[in-house]
Write a protein that holds these residues in place. Structure first.
Motif, PDB file in Angstrom:
ATOM      1  N   GLU A  23       0.806  -1.218   0.000  1.00 46.67           N
ATOM      2  CA  GLU A  23       0.000   0.000   0.000  1.00 46.67           C
ATOM      3  C   GLU A  23       0.843   1.273   0.000  1.00 46.67           C
ATOM      4  N   GLU A  24       2.155   1.093  -0.042  1.00 46.14           N
ATOM      5  CA  GLU A  24       3.045   2.247  -0.027  1.00 46.14           C
ATOM      6  C   GLU A  24       3.007   3.006  -1.351  1.00 46.14           C
ATOM      7  N   GLU A  25       2.852   2.299  -2.460  1.00 45.82           N
ATOM      8  CA  GLU A  25       2.839   2.953  -3.766  1.00 45.82           C
ATOM      9  C   GLU A  25       1.477   3.584  -4.052  1.00 45.82           C
ATOM     10  N   PHE A  26       1.484   4.572  -4.946  1.00 48.66           N
ATOM     11  CA  PHE A  26       0.238   5.185  -5.387  1.00 48.66           C
ATOM     12  C   PHE A  26      -0.523   4.159  -6.214  1.00 48.66           C
ATOM     13  N   THR A  27      -1.812   4.033  -5.933  1.00 49.52           N
ATOM     14  CA  THR A  27      -2.618   3.013  -6.593  1.00 49.52           C
ATOM     15  C   THR A  27      -3.065   3.446  -7.986  1.00 49.52           C
ATOM     16  N   THR A  28      -3.544   2.476  -8.748  1.00 44.21           N
ATOM     17  CA  THR A  28      -4.086   2.768 -10.073  1.00 44.21           C
ATOM     18  C   THR A  28      -5.246   3.747  -9.972  1.00 44.21           C
ATOM     19  N   ALA A  29      -6.074   3.576  -8.937  1.00 41.08           N
ATOM     20  CA  ALA A  29      -7.222   4.466  -8.736  1.00 41.08           C
ATOM     21  C   ALA A  29      -6.760   5.896  -8.467  1.00 41.08           C
ATOM     22  N   GLU A  30      -5.704   6.058  -7.689  1.00 42.62           N
ATOM     23  CA  GLU A  30      -5.197   7.393  -7.395  1.00 42.62           C
ATOM     24  C   GLU A  30      -4.647   8.054  -8.659  1.00 42.62           C
ATOM     25  N   ILE A  31      -3.914   7.281  -9.440  1.00 42.73           N
ATOM     26  CA  ILE A  31      -3.339   7.824 -10.678  1.00 42.73           C
ATOM     27  C   ILE A  31      -4.442   8.216 -11.653  1.00 42.73           C
ATOM     28  N   LYS A  32      -5.503   7.420 -11.717  1.00 42.09           N
ATOM     29  CA  LYS A  32      -6.637   7.763 -12.581  1.00 42.09           C
ATOM     30  C   LYS A  32      -7.312   9.048 -12.102  1.00 42.09           C
ATOM     31  N   SER A  33      -7.354   9.238 -10.779  1.00 48.89           N
ATOM     32  CA  SER A  33      -7.976  10.464 -10.248  1.00 48.89           C
ATOM     33  C   SER A  33      -7.152  11.688 -10.640  1.00 48.89           C
ATOM     34  N   PHE A  34      -5.827  11.553 -10.731  1.00 47.24           N
ATOM     35  CA  PHE A  34      -4.979  12.665 -11.175  1.00 47.24           C
ATOM     36  C   PHE A  34      -5.250  12.972 -12.647  1.00 47.24           C
ATOM     37  N   ASP A  35      -5.497  11.917 -13.411  1.00 45.31           N
ATOM     38  CA  ASP A  35      -5.816  12.086 -14.831  1.00 45.31           C
ATOM     39  C   ASP A  35      -7.142  12.824 -14.994  1.00 45.31           C
ATOM     40  N   ARG A  36      -8.133  12.483 -14.158  1.00 44.86           N
ATOM     41  CA  ARG A  36      -9.444  13.142 -14.225  1.00 44.86           C
ATOM     42  C   ARG A  36      -9.349  14.609 -13.824  1.00 44.86           C
ATOM     43  N   ARG A  37      -8.355  14.948 -13.037  1.00 48.12           N
ATOM     44  CA  ARG A  37      -8.164  16.351 -12.620  1.00 48.12           C
ATOM     45  C   ARG A  37      -7.285  17.110 -13.625  1.00 48.12           C
ATOM     46  N   ASN A  38      -7.138  16.514 -14.813  1.00 45.39           N
ATOM     47  CA  ASN A  38      -6.397  17.129 -15.941  1.00 45.39           C
ATOM     48  C   ASN A  38      -4.885  17.091 -15.766  1.00 45.39           C
ATOM     49  N   GLY A  39      -4.393  16.198 -14.902  1.00 48.52           N
ATOM     50  CA  GLY A  39      -2.952  16.041 -14.801  1.00 48.52           C
ATOM     51  C   GLY A  39      -2.411  15.274 -15.990  1.00 48.52           C
ATOM     52  N   ILE A  40      -1.156  15.462 -16.297  1.00 49.74           N
ATOM     53  CA  ILE A  40      -0.492  14.754 -17.398  1.00 49.74           C
ATOM     54  C   ILE A  40       0.268  13.595 -16.781  1.00 49.74           C
ATOM     55  N   ILE A  41      -0.103  12.371 -17.174  1.00 47.56           N
ATOM     56  CA  ILE A  41       0.522  11.171 -16.627  1.00 47.56           C
ATOM     57  C   ILE A  41       1.548  10.654 -17.643  1.00 47.56           C
ATOM     58  N   PRO A  42       2.850  10.799 -17.388  1.00 43.82           N
ATOM     59  CA  PRO A  42       3.873  10.314 -18.333  1.00 43.82           C
ATOM     60  C   PRO A  42       3.756   8.813 -18.535  1.00 43.82           C
ATOM     61  N   ARG A  43       3.864   8.384 -19.758  1.00 44.17           N
ATOM     62  CA  ARG A  43       3.757   6.941 -20.080  1.00 44.17           C
ATOM     63  C   ARG A  43       5.136   6.330 -20.279  1.00 44.17           C
TER      64      ARG A  43
END
Length: 258
Positions: A238-258
């Motif tokens: 649980e130490e790492e950021f979850t997939t759900a958290e990363i998706k929430s950053f994407d929904r807030r218009n963040g740019i997620i490097p691939r």
């Protein structure tokens, strides 16, 4: 607006209304009112020469603290002065295996004048209590800036004062690149990369029924807080950021490097 933030906002409204009423034990003041003297009141920074975290905090504070006058003091000084309402205090505390920087106002809990009673302004998790690492301590200047930003906002808004650090979770991330679970986190933070948001997780040094894991997303250049999470901690996965958290950053218009 999240349920937790909404709940604290409603509490804030009730307290604001209550501040106009004189109760039997004295007036009720909102946090905004209680903090109105912050910029003119001396902050006592409690220094512990035996603590690595304290030493790092002192060094960084000397170069970045900007919102009030401050003085360093010993733990013995703090034991005597903490009942004095004429000071704010910055201390390191441990709670369930995590070390926090706590900002509080001094005073006596039984003071008949409710304006002079002590209260905690904010606490920010900074490291594992017994196993601090270089990655956590690298962010010390950001932790101090987060406290300062919070105080400045709380002095203007009871909503912020009562909702706490989670108020940042509603901010848009437009134009920001998000780096989490990546070796690039330290690099971007150290270089102060513009528009880079870097994620840090702080986990407890011991596992217990009340153990919590804290995650933050911080602007590498400005140290502005864009995400704060406080959740129950069960294991190291649980130490790492979850997939759900990363998706929430994407929904807030963040740019997620691939």
């Amino acid at each position: 607006m999240g349920k937790k933030v909404l709940k604290t906002y409603l509490i804030c409204l009730l307290l604001t209304a209550g501040s106009l009423i004189c109760a039997a034990q004295g007036k009720i003041y909102t946090r905004k009112v209680l903090l109105s003297d912050f910029s003119s009141t001396t902050l006592k920074v409690v220094a512990d020469p035996t603590s690595l975290i304290s030493s790092v905090m002192q060094t960084e504070l000397a170069s970045c603290w900007r919102i009030s006058p401050y003085e360093f003091c010993t733990t013995k000084d703090y034991d005597k002065l903490q009942v004095d309402n004429g000071y704010y205090f910055l201390t390191l505390i441990e709670d369930e295996g995590v070390c926090f920087i706590r900002l509080s106002k001094g005073g006596r809990q039984d003071d008949p004048n409710t304006l002079k009673r002590p209260f905690e302004v904010i606490r920010v998790p900074v490291a594992s209590a017994t196993n601090p690492n270089g990655r956590e301590l690298l962010f010390m200047d950001a932790f101090l800036d987060i406290i300062q930003d919070f105080v400045e906002q709380a002095m203007q808004s009871d909503r912020v004062a009562y909702a706490g650090l989670e108020t940042c979770n509603s901010k848009r991330l437009t134009g920001k690149r998000v780096y989490v679970n990546s070796e690039l986190v330290e690099e971007h933070y150290s270089e102060g990369t513009p528009d880079a948001l870097v994620g840090i997780s702080i986990v407890p040094s011991t596992l217990g029924l009340k153990s919590r894991c804290y995650k933050m997303l911080i602007d590498a250049q400005t140290h502005e807080l864009f995400y704060y999470s406080d959740k129950k901690y069960k294991n190291s996965s649980e130490e790492e950021f979850t997939t759900a958290e990363i998706k929430s950053f994407d929904r807030r218009n963040g740019i997620i490097p691939r």
